[in-house]
Design a protein around this motif. Structure first.
Motif, mmCIF file in Angstrom:
data_model
loop_
_atom_site.group_PDB
_atom_site.id
_atom_site.type_symbol
_atom_site.label_atom_id
_atom_site.label_comp_id
_atom_site.label_asym_id
_atom_site.label_seq_id
_atom_site.Cartn_x
_atom_site.Cartn_y
_atom_site.Cartn_z
ATOM 1 N N ASP A 92 0.934 -1.203 0.035
ATOM 2 C CA ASP A 92 -0.070 -0.034 -0.098
ATOM 3 C C ASP A 92 0.836 1.132 0.070
ATOM 4 O O ASP A 92 2.275 1.301 0.315
ATOM 5 C CB ASP A 92 -0.612 0.136 1.298
ATOM 6 C CG ASP A 92 -2.033 1.021 1.429
ATOM 7 O OD1 ASP A 92 -2.042 1.790 0.293
ATOM 8 O OD2 ASP A 92 -2.484 1.087 2.452
ATOM 9 N N ARG A 137 -10.356 -7.162 8.522
ATOM 10 C CA ARG A 137 -11.313 -6.676 7.313
ATOM 11 C C ARG A 137 -10.119 -6.869 6.228
ATOM 12 O O ARG A 137 -9.015 -6.684 6.151
ATOM 13 C CB ARG A 137 -12.074 -5.378 7.537
ATOM 14 C CG ARG A 137 -10.765 -4.563 7.929
ATOM 15 C CD ARG A 137 -11.087 -2.988 7.774
ATOM 16 N NE ARG A 137 -10.158 -2.313 8.427
ATOM 17 C CZ ARG A 137 -8.805 -1.812 7.768
ATOM 18 N NH1 ARG A 137 -8.914 -1.852 6.615
ATOM 19 N NH2 ARG A 137 -8.174 -1.061 8.456
ATOM 20 N N ASP A 151 -8.633 -1.234 2.063
ATOM 21 C CA ASP A 151 -8.979 -0.364 1.115
ATOM 22 C C ASP A 151 -7.883 0.869 0.909
ATOM 23 O O ASP A 151 -7.374 1.331 1.685
ATOM 24 C CB ASP A 151 -10.132 0.279 1.797
ATOM 25 C CG ASP A 151 -10.826 1.013 0.561
ATOM 26 O OD1 ASP A 151 -10.374 1.273 -0.645
ATOM 27 O OD2 ASP A 151 -11.947 1.408 0.596
ATOM 28 N N GLU A 170 -6.611 -2.088 -0.760
ATOM 29 C CA GLU A 170 -5.881 -3.458 -1.220
ATOM 30 C C GLU A 170 -6.822 -4.483 -1.810
ATOM 31 O O GLU A 170 -6.620 -5.360 -2.818
ATOM 32 C CB GLU A 170 -5.270 -4.080 -0.067
ATOM 33 C CG GLU A 170 -3.833 -3.331 0.461
ATOM 34 C CD GLU A 170 -4.133 -2.476 1.755
ATOM 35 O OE1 GLU A 170 -5.028 -1.953 1.480
ATOM 36 O OE2 GLU A 170 -3.370 -2.419 2.426
HETATM 37 N N1 GLY Z 1 -5.045 0.524 2.999
HETATM 38 C C1 GLY Z 1 -5.073 0.409 4.639
HETATM 39 C C2 GLY Z 1 -6.122 -0.195 5.192
HETATM 40 O O1 GLY Z 1 -7.056 -0.335 4.684
HETATM 41 O O2 GLY Z 1 -5.969 -0.152 6.278
#
Ligand code: GLY
Ligand code: AMP
Length: 507
Positions: free
Chosen positions: A210, A285, A288, A290
């Motif tokens: 990320d 979870r 986001d 990813e």
């Molecule tokens: N992209 C990092 C998160 O979803 O925590």
């Protein structure tokens, strides 16, 4: 089956997109959802737990996929299970892995899972006293959920003490700051690692990296993530093996032994240094952004996987992945992650042909008749698949160039660390420096690097734009001779600005 996905971002859009392709899905619903998701699913636009469960019963929902963390942390999983509805997601007690950093750190300590040294505090004075024994940089974390903002990395004692006061005294993150964790700063390169698990069996997903900082070269403020790519070469076969053996397996086994069977998707945020992975944090979870590349790389039915997880039968599935690479570039509102304006018309979306290799997932949009308006900090995740990382990045960035609204911002160097790992060795004194105007120029640089490799010429490679980051370009060129660099190659697609600026700074 009728499927419900809980959450509102690009992550949930990609989950809904994948579910909608499943032959097992008769209907797909998302709550609260967003404007973009409306094109493929029914959005309920409610976050009220009672109302969600009531509507789930009315719509005869069979399976719920938890997208966003706060719902499982606050007990929504059990509310569905009580009604006999299957859930892909963590129980309330297992969700503490993300919901309480104190819980997560103490769990890792008990289970000997590699992570940063730490202490936790509920008393400001004691926390300040502890800080004084440490060396900078200081890492301070509010223990509870703080929408990704509860981590402070402070360069000096004064900033760290101020940060502690804000969290513990002024309660800038509310009760999330009742406890704080102060931990050792870990050097290295970050990566994200995911497993599907039914508590006993697990399936690993492709590795990702990320880009949390707002600006190129990991500068600027921390964000929810400005883009990512998969697979991430920093996770070598060796590192992968260590992650599985030293982190994933002890985590699942430890949770089960402690009476907290972990089901759903486990996200391990990692810091990797010299091939040794350590845990930065757990999330309960998908990440986001990813999730978006992962959904595009998944070559199996997500609904089938989610059901197998809920039924604790994951061992009966053979989960397949495309042998390709994928990348997501986030387009964000100007000002994000701080304050920003909403309501701009997004232009260019209609020109893009979206298919299984290119999808624009909506993170924060609102539908207004035939157009989409910006309605959040992160607005779109332009996600593409390619034969390799370069191919995926090219496809994403080509699409990015076509989309526009006033103030739109994005990072031009998504994936660059991955590309660099593939083409260069770590060089102390590079004879040649290659400057790219954007990561999408890597394809051209490939030709140069091949020849340099052939002749044994050492080189370094950065992304720096003449007009977006003029100061960085200037610093880099001015300091090049001190690093032993004699030649600079400047590459910017179809334009001579960057070479011109670089030439002007050399003498
Ligand atoms: N992209 C990092 C998160 O979803 O925590
Ligand atoms: P978190 O919300 O725990 O993922 O933290 C946000 C970001 O802060 C991480 O992605 C890392 O970049 C950074 N971070 C957190 N903890 C540490 C640590 N102990 N050492 C170095 N960086 C850290």
């Amino acid at each position: 089956m009728n499927i419900l996905i809980v959450g509102a971002g690009g992550r949930e859009h990609s989950i809904a997109w994948k579910c909608s392709q499943s032959p097992k899905a008769s209907s797909v619903h998302v709550t609260p959802g967003n404007g973009g998701i409306e094109s493929i699913a029914n959005c309920w636009y409610t976050t009220d737990y009672e109302e969600i469960v009531k509507r789930a019963l009315e719509e005869k929902i069979d399976l719920v996929i938890m997208g966003q963390e706060d719902y499982p942390v606050n007990g929504l999983t059990e509310m569905f299970l009580d009604k006999g509805i299957k859930v892909f997601g963590a129980s309330k007690t297992a969700a503490q892995l993300e919901g309480s950093k104190v819980f997560a750190k103490e769990f890792m300590k008990r289970q000997n899972i590699p992570s940063a040294q730490f202490s936790s505090f509920d008393d400001l004075k004691k926390a300040k006293g502890y800080l004084k024994q440490l060396a900078p940089p200081y890492v301070i974390k509010a223990s509870g959920l703080a929408a990704g903002k509860g981590v402070l990395i402070c360069p000096d004692l004064e900033t760290a003490e101020k940060g502690l006061e804000e969290i513990m005294q002024d309660k800038v993150f509310g009760s999330a700051g009742d406890y704080v964790v102060i931990e050792e700063f870990m050097e290295g390169e970050e990566a994200s690692w995911f497993v599907f698990t039914d508590g006993t069996n697990y399936v690993s997903l492709p590795s990702l990296q990320d880009h949390k900082r707002q600006k190129e070269l990991d500068r600027g403020l921390n964000t929810g993530g400005m883009g990512c790519y998969a697979p991430a070469p920093v996770v070598t076969k060796d590192v992968e093996e260590r992650i599985t053996r030293e982190i994933v397996e002890p985590t699942l086994k430890g949770m089960a032994e402690e009476g907290n069977l972990y089901k759903g998707i486990l996200y391990v945020g990692l810091m990797i240094s010299e091939g040794i992975p350590r845990v930065v944090e757990y999330n309960i979870r998908f990440g986001d952004p990813e999730c978006q590349p992962l959904m595009m790389l998944l070559d199996s039915d997500l609904v089938e996987i989610a059901e197998a997880v809920a039924d604790e039968k994951l061992d009966q599935l053979n989960v397949k992945w495309k042998d390709k690479a994928a990348a997501a570039v986030i387009l964000a509102s100007g000002g994000y992650p701080q304050s920003y304006e909403k309501g701009f018309t997004i232009q260019g979306l209609e020109e893009l042909e979206q298919n299984e290799d290119l999808m624009v997932f909506h993170a924060g949009t609102q539908k207004d008749q035939n157009r989409y308006l910006t309605n959040g900090g992160r607005v779109l995740a332009v996600t593409a698949v390619g034969d390799d990382l370069q191919g995926a990045l090219n496809r994403s960035y080509e699409a990015v160039e076509k989309i526009h609204w006033p103030g739109m911002q994005f990072r031009r160097d998504i994936g660059i660390k991955g590309l660099k790992r593939m083409v260069t060795r770590k060089i102390e004194e590079p004879q040649v420096a290659i400057i790219l105007g954007s990561a999408s120029d890597m394809k051209i640089a490939d030709k140069a690097t091949k020849i340099l490799d052939e002749f044994g010429v050492t080189y370094d490679l950065i992304v720096s734009s003449a007009h977006r980051t003029p100061a960085r370009t200037k610093d880099f060129v001015n300091s090049a001779p001190d690093r032993g660099t004699e030649v600079i190659i400047a590459i910017a697609g179809m334009a001579a600005h960057l070479p011109g600026v670089v030439a002007a700074y050399t003498h």
